[in-house]
Design an enzyme around this catalytic site. Sequence first.
Site, PDB file in Angstrom:
ATOM      1  N   GLU A 127      33.795  37.817  60.539  1.00  0.00           N
ATOM      2  CA  GLU A 127      32.369  38.067  59.843  1.00  0.00           C
ATOM      3  C   GLU A 127      32.229  39.126  58.998  1.00  0.00           C
ATOM      4  O   GLU A 127      31.270  39.845  58.950  1.00  0.00           O
ATOM      5  CB  GLU A 127      31.457  38.291  61.058  1.00  0.00           C
ATOM      6  CG  GLU A 127      31.790  37.066  62.010  1.00  0.00           C
ATOM      7  CD  GLU A 127      30.801  37.041  62.943  1.00  0.00           C
ATOM      8  OE1 GLU A 127      29.838  38.080  63.227  1.00  0.00           O
ATOM      9  OE2 GLU A 127      30.288  36.043  63.759  1.00  0.00           O
ATOM     10  N   ASN A 169      38.110  34.674  59.959  1.00  0.00           N
ATOM     11  CA  ASN A 169      37.316  33.818  60.573  1.00  0.00           C
ATOM     12  C   ASN A 169      35.661  34.228  60.326  1.00  0.00           C
ATOM     13  O   ASN A 169      35.373  35.480  60.204  1.00  0.00           O
ATOM     14  CB  ASN A 169      37.377  34.149  62.102  1.00  0.00           C
ATOM     15  CG  ASN A 169      36.713  33.290  63.191  1.00  0.00           C
ATOM     16  OD1 ASN A 169      36.936  31.966  62.921  1.00  0.00           O
ATOM     17  ND2 ASN A 169      35.886  33.716  64.133  1.00  0.00           N
ATOM     18  N   HIS A 206      28.767  27.043  64.150  1.00  0.00           N
ATOM     19  CA  HIS A 206      28.023  26.895  65.254  1.00  0.00           C
ATOM     20  C   HIS A 206      26.656  26.366  64.370  1.00  0.00           C
ATOM     21  O   HIS A 206      26.188  26.647  63.406  1.00  0.00           O
ATOM     22  CB  HIS A 206      27.241  28.244  65.521  1.00  0.00           C
ATOM     23  CG  HIS A 206      28.446  29.079  66.081  1.00  0.00           C
ATOM     24  ND1 HIS A 206      28.964  29.061  67.503  1.00  0.00           N
ATOM     25  CD2 HIS A 206      29.279  30.212  65.867  1.00  0.00           C
ATOM     26  CE1 HIS A 206      29.762  29.761  67.749  1.00  0.00           C
ATOM     27  NE2 HIS A 206      30.278  30.570  66.979  1.00  0.00           N
ATOM     28  N   GLU A 235      34.725  28.060  66.519  1.00  0.00           N
ATOM     29  CA  GLU A 235      33.950  28.184  67.728  1.00  0.00           C
ATOM     30  C   GLU A 235      32.827  27.062  67.671  1.00  0.00           C
ATOM     31  O   GLU A 235      31.607  27.430  67.745  1.00  0.00           O
ATOM     32  CB  GLU A 235      33.143  29.466  67.293  1.00  0.00           C
ATOM     33  CG  GLU A 235      34.178  30.692  67.291  1.00  0.00           C
ATOM     34  CD  GLU A 235      33.541  32.135  66.954  1.00  0.00           C
ATOM     35  OE1 GLU A 235      32.212  32.058  67.342  1.00  0.00           O
ATOM     36  OE2 GLU A 235      34.325  32.917  66.880  1.00  0.00           O
ATOM     37  N   ASP A 237      29.927  24.667  68.254  1.00  0.00           N
ATOM     38  CA  ASP A 237      28.826  24.037  69.178  1.00  0.00           C
ATOM     39  C   ASP A 237      27.869  23.497  68.264  1.00  0.00           C
ATOM     40  O   ASP A 237      27.624  23.984  67.188  1.00  0.00           O
ATOM     41  CB  ASP A 237      28.304  25.287  69.932  1.00  0.00           C
ATOM     42  CG  ASP A 237      28.203  26.447  69.529  1.00  0.00           C
ATOM     43  OD1 ASP A 237      27.912  26.441  68.207  1.00  0.00           O
ATOM     44  OD2 ASP A 237      28.058  27.355  70.272  1.00  0.00           O
TER      45      ASP A 237
HETATM   46  C1  XIL Z   1      29.453  35.947  71.437  1.00  0.00           C
HETATM   47  C2  XIL Z   1      29.821  35.516  72.877  1.00  0.00           C
HETATM   48  O1  XIL Z   1      29.776  33.884  73.150  1.00  0.00           O
HETATM   49  C3  XIL Z   1      28.762  36.262  73.702  1.00  0.00           C
HETATM   50  O2  XIL Z   1      28.974  36.181  75.013  1.00  0.00           O
HETATM   51  C4  XIL Z   1      28.501  37.684  73.422  1.00  0.00           C
HETATM   52  O3  XIL Z   1      27.655  38.052  74.021  1.00  0.00           O
HETATM   53  C5  XIL Z   1      28.606  37.840  71.839  1.00  0.00           C
HETATM   54  O4  XIL Z   1      29.505  37.139  71.168  1.00  0.00           O
HETATM   55  N1  XIL Z   1      30.711  34.711  66.458  1.00  0.00           N
HETATM   56  C6  XIL Z   1      31.967  34.867  67.020  1.00  0.00           C
HETATM   57  C7  XIL Z   1      31.825  35.115  68.759  1.00  0.00           C
HETATM   58  O5  XIL Z   1      32.915  35.271  66.556  1.00  0.00           O
HETATM   59  O6  XIL Z   1      32.819  36.230  69.027  1.00  0.00           O
HETATM   60  C8  XIL Z   1      30.510  35.341  69.337  1.00  0.00           C
HETATM   61  O7  XIL Z   1      30.780  35.136  70.647  1.00  0.00           O
HETATM   62  C9  XIL Z   1      29.900  34.235  68.757  1.00  0.00           C
HETATM   63  C10 XIL Z   1      29.526  34.268  67.233  1.00  0.00           C
END
Ligand code: XIL
Length: 302
Positions: A127, A169, A206, A235, A237
């Site tokens: 990020e 990422n 996401h 990641e 969802d």
């Molecule tokens: C999130 C986790 O799912 C949570 O439990 C935590 O509180 C915050 O981080 N991008 C990422 C992940 O790269 O590491 C994040 O994970 C979600 C967004």
Amino acid sequence: ATTLGAAAQQSGRYFGTAVAAGRMGDSTYMGILNREFDMVTAENEMKMDATEPSQGRFTYGNADRIVNHARSRGMRVRGHALAWHSQQPGWMQNMSGSALRNAMLNHVTQVATYYRGKIYAWDVVNEAFADGSSGARRDSNLQRTGNDWIEAAFRAARAADPGAKLCYNDYNTDDWSHAKTQAVYRMVQDFKARGVPIDCVGLQSHFNAQSPVPSNYQTTLQNFANLGVDVQITELDIEGSGSAQASNYDRVTRACLAVSRCTGITVWGIRDSDSWRAYGTPLLFDNNGNKKPAYTSVLNAL
Ligand code: XIL
């Protein structure tokens, strides 16, 4: 195939999930994990605050529980994440300049060395680009140490674990027309041109109503792959329910399968109740661990 992992393996890919160490005593959770998945990402346990809570003192207990479980079951591990502006330990948050640069590089070196040989791919940097239309780097304490902090992190990671694939990422890098996507693309292109070690790009993916699966998602995956890196959905969802959600999961899965260098998909949790998205029911299993329509659509698409 009757499981996500086995179905993904039919085309040489993997299907993974985020795992939280705190849920590993839950037998429903572990039953689904062990049955369905062949790749694991620690949801929080390998982040900077978890692995170096005070400077120079490294703690791997919860991360090791996840890594050891995965390896004992023949699952691979994506390491997440070596350098990030978020979830930094308190001692690091107010550091700056060369002290911060050296602390970050030491962290990368120490953690990647500790796990050397056990990690399929590391999210080396997470990020680092800004949202919106600027295409700029995200302002952060790490960015303020100099624009070359990302490549310095990648070089340190390569030296520490030459066998791990090294990934950049990010999120909101799914729509090819988005300035942030273009900016990450140009960085990867530049790294490849100058020989900075990078092997893969992770698209967090996401998705929700404000940030839906873009129509050009497959194009984005293919364009990154054309730079000579693997791409991974890291990641995933997708908020929603029923057939609408299932159809979005189908599209994402098919986009990956259509790109030969899209090597795998990871969902960000197992049951809806395990998700960091409290209200969006964004995952493949309901709160009771039952398969949702989205699960079936992914299995059929793989
Ligand atoms: C999130 C986790 O799912 C949570 O439990 C935590 O509180 C915050 O981080 N991008 C990422 C992940 O790269 O590491 C994040 O994970 C979600 C967004």
